[in-house]
Design a protein around this motif. Sequence first.
Motif, PDB file in Angstrom:
ATOM      1  N   UNK A  55       0.813  -1.211   0.000  1.00 27.00           N
ATOM      2  CA  UNK A  55       0.000   0.000   0.000  1.00 27.00           C
ATOM      3  C   UNK A  55       0.848   1.263   0.000  1.00 27.00           C
ATOM      4  N   UNK A  56       1.877   1.284   0.846  1.00 26.32           N
ATOM      5  CA  UNK A  56       2.741   2.464   0.921  1.00 26.32           C
ATOM      6  C   UNK A  56       3.499   2.658  -0.387  1.00 26.32           C
ATOM      7  N   UNK A  57       4.067   1.577  -0.919  1.00 31.68           N
ATOM      8  CA  UNK A  57       4.860   1.692  -2.141  1.00 31.68           C
ATOM      9  C   UNK A  57       4.008   2.138  -3.329  1.00 31.68           C
ATOM     10  N   UNK A  58       2.837   1.552  -3.472  1.00 30.13           N
ATOM     11  CA  UNK A  58       2.007   1.912  -4.617  1.00 30.13           C
ATOM     12  C   UNK A  58       1.368   3.282  -4.439  1.00 30.13           C
ATOM     13  N   UNK A  59       1.052   3.660  -3.202  1.00 33.30           N
ATOM     14  CA  UNK A  59       0.541   5.012  -2.962  1.00 33.30           C
ATOM     15  C   UNK A  59       1.601   6.036  -3.339  1.00 33.30           C
ATOM     16  N   UNK A  63       1.404   8.902  -6.261  1.00 32.18           N
ATOM     17  CA  UNK A  63       1.655  10.319  -6.027  1.00 32.18           C
ATOM     18  C   UNK A  63       2.749  10.819  -6.966  1.00 32.18           C
ATOM     19  N   UNK A  64       3.810  10.035  -7.102  1.00 37.36           N
ATOM     20  CA  UNK A  64       4.940  10.456  -7.929  1.00 37.36           C
ATOM     21  C   UNK A  64       4.685  10.400  -9.424  1.00 37.36           C
ATOM     22  N   UNK A  65       3.998   9.370  -9.873  1.00 37.81           N
ATOM     23  CA  UNK A  65       3.831   9.167 -11.313  1.00 37.81           C
ATOM     24  C   UNK A  65       2.400   9.346 -11.792  1.00 37.81           C
ATOM     25  N   UNK A  88      -4.877   7.045  -5.448  1.00 40.88           N
ATOM     26  CA  UNK A  88      -4.307   7.386  -4.135  1.00 40.88           C
ATOM     27  C   UNK A  88      -5.196   6.889  -3.014  1.00 40.88           C
ATOM     28  N   UNK A  89      -6.497   7.040  -3.178  1.00 42.64           N
ATOM     29  CA  UNK A  89      -7.430   6.588  -2.151  1.00 42.64           C
ATOM     30  C   UNK A  89      -7.401   5.064  -2.022  1.00 42.64           C
ATOM     31  N   UNK A  90      -7.357   4.357  -3.124  1.00 41.69           N
ATOM     32  CA  UNK A  90      -7.341   2.891  -3.080  1.00 41.69           C
ATOM     33  C   UNK A  90      -6.094   2.377  -2.371  1.00 41.69           C
ATOM     34  N   UNK A  91      -4.955   2.964  -2.667  1.00 42.41           N
ATOM     35  CA  UNK A  91      -3.726   2.473  -2.053  1.00 42.41           C
ATOM     36  C   UNK A  91      -3.586   2.960  -0.612  1.00 42.41           C
ATOM     37  N   UNK A  92      -4.210   4.059  -0.272  1.00 36.07           N
ATOM     38  CA  UNK A  92      -4.258   4.478   1.129  1.00 36.07           C
ATOM     39  C   UNK A  92      -5.098   3.496   1.935  1.00 36.07           C
ATOM     40  N   UNK A  93      -6.169   2.997   1.337  1.00 38.61           N
ATOM     41  CA  UNK A  93      -6.992   1.980   2.012  1.00 38.61           C
ATOM     42  C   UNK A  93      -6.153   0.731   2.284  1.00 38.61           C
ATOM     43  N   UNK A  94      -5.386   0.276   1.297  1.00 39.78           N
ATOM     44  CA  UNK A  94      -4.518  -0.879   1.515  1.00 39.78           C
ATOM     45  C   UNK A  94      -3.521  -0.621   2.644  1.00 39.78           C
ATOM     46  N   UNK A  95      -2.984   0.582   2.700  1.00 37.74           N
ATOM     47  CA  UNK A  95      -2.032   0.923   3.746  1.00 37.74           C
ATOM     48  C   UNK A  95      -2.674   0.832   5.117  1.00 37.74           C
ATOM     49  N   UNK A  96      -3.849   1.414   5.290  1.00 34.14           N
ATOM     50  CA  UNK A  96      -4.516   1.391   6.592  1.00 34.14           C
ATOM     51  C   UNK A  96      -4.980  -0.007   6.968  1.00 34.14           C
TER      52      UNK A  96
END
Length: 115
Positions: A55-59, A63-65, A88-96
């Motif tokens: 989640x962190x890596x893909x978020x 953001x970067x790309x 960004x929202x989808x990968x933030x969900x994975x992170x949490x």
Amino acid sequence: MTERDLRPFGRTVARWVGVGALVGVALAAALVPVVGSRAATDTAFALGALVFGFGVATWGGTVGFGGSMAAVQDHLGGESSWTRSGARQAFAVLTWVGVGWSAAAVAMSIALVGL
């Protein structure tokens, strides 16, 4: 951001951390009879950390790309509904979810195995 703006964000984060915690507890509980307490909680933690890391890596990549991806999509005339904010929202969900999952596995490890 004002205090009013943070409330929905806090509820959303708490919901996804709770979902992750439930998944972590369920996975560890399902593995306990099969592999024992220590291995079950270790496996649940490792999988939670994997989800968190992904989640962190893909978020961060989004953001970067994200601008580049949007430009490519516009250039190619793609019909996809991909958006930077949605990604960004989808990968933030994975992170949490990964945070909750890992935290629940640690809590179960302390409860079942001890310090």
